[in-house]
Motif scaffolding. Structure first.
Motif, mmCIF file in Angstrom:
data_model
loop_
_atom_site.group_PDB
_atom_site.id
_atom_site.type_symbol
_atom_site.label_atom_id
_atom_site.label_comp_id
_atom_site.label_asym_id
_atom_site.label_seq_id
_atom_site.Cartn_x
_atom_site.Cartn_y
_atom_site.Cartn_z
ATOM 1 N N ASP A 1 -23.737 23.880 16.619
ATOM 2 C CA ASP A 1 -22.847 23.819 17.784
ATOM 3 C C ASP A 1 -22.519 25.211 18.306
ATOM 4 N N LEU A 2 -22.259 26.152 17.393
ATOM 5 C CA LEU A 2 -21.909 27.507 17.823
ATOM 6 C C LEU A 2 -23.124 28.243 18.388
ATOM 7 N N VAL A 3 -24.289 28.037 17.807
ATOM 8 C CA VAL A 3 -25.503 28.659 18.325
ATOM 9 C C VAL A 3 -25.788 28.126 19.734
ATOM 10 N N ALA A 4 -25.539 26.837 19.954
ATOM 11 C CA ALA A 4 -25.739 26.242 21.280
ATOM 12 C C ALA A 4 -24.821 26.881 22.319
ATOM 13 N N LEU A 5 -23.708 27.426 21.882
ATOM 14 C CA LEU A 5 -22.776 28.108 22.789
ATOM 15 C C LEU A 5 -23.123 29.581 22.959
ATOM 16 N N GLY A 6 -24.210 30.022 22.326
ATOM 17 C CA GLY A 6 -24.635 31.405 22.461
ATOM 18 C C GLY A 6 -24.027 32.344 21.437
#
Length: 197
Positions: A165-170
């Motif tokens: 989820d955090l990687v998807a937010l950059g």
């Protein structure tokens, strides 16, 4: 004048009544407030899981398999039911799970794996199993773990989901699952009637 912040959770259908009550009780003309709606998470998974084993086994063998898959605890893994009973369809709930007996029975599973089973609910469940067996209904066997051990298998999944989820937010993030044991029990004394299953 002293000001206080108040937070609450209320059902959606009461939103207008709650806002009206805040306005009526507040000493100012227009109080400052926020109304936040709790959203369902995409991929939300609910409280537990129901699944099928690749091959049927016995309750005793299944309990040994569960014991090998979770961290060891002083309590160990307890089970209730016929040790030679057939197990194929399984319900699993991490944490305290005796409040879900009705849903588990409705799921038609052979065994229910959870934690912190209390004496009376578990006893009533097993008495019901004896009664239901006469009518051909299915009341599941029970496998009871320590609370800590029942939640442990989820931690790696939770860490991976958080990271994704955090990687998807950059965001770049590294997650680590703690290895600290949080089971509060430090010892157990076997009684004279203790016998391995």
């Amino acid at each position: 004048m002293v000001e206080a912040r108040v937070e609450m959770v209320a059902p959606r259908h009461l939103r207008d009544a709650v806002v009206a009550a805040v306005r009526a009780a507040h000493p100012y003309e227009e109080p400052a407030f926020d109304v936040l709606e709790l959203a369902a998470w995409s991929g939300s998974t609910g409280s537990g899981r129901v699944g099928r084993l690749p091959a049927a086994t016995t309750l005793a063998a299944f309990a040994r398999h569960v014991a090998a898959a979770v961290p060891g605890t002083v309590q160990g893994v307890r089970f209730a039911g016929d040790p030679a009973g057939r197990v194929e369809r399984v319900a699993v709930l991490g944490g305290s799970g005796d409040s879900f007996f009705d849903q588990v029975r409705a799921a038609g599973v052979d065994v229910y794996v959870t934690a912190d089973l209390r004496h009376h609910p578990a006893s009533e469940q097993r008495e019901r199993a004896l009664f239901d067996a006469r009518g051909g209904a299915a009341t599941p066997y029970l496998v009871d773990l320590a609370h800590f051990a029942s939640e442990w298998p989820w931690l790696t999944h939770g860490a991976s989901a958080l990271e994704a989820d955090l990687v998807a937010l950059g965001t770049t993030v590294e997650t680590r699952v703690s290895t600290r044991r949080t089971d509060p029990w430090t010892g157990r004394v076997a009684g004279p009637a203790d016998a391995p299953a």
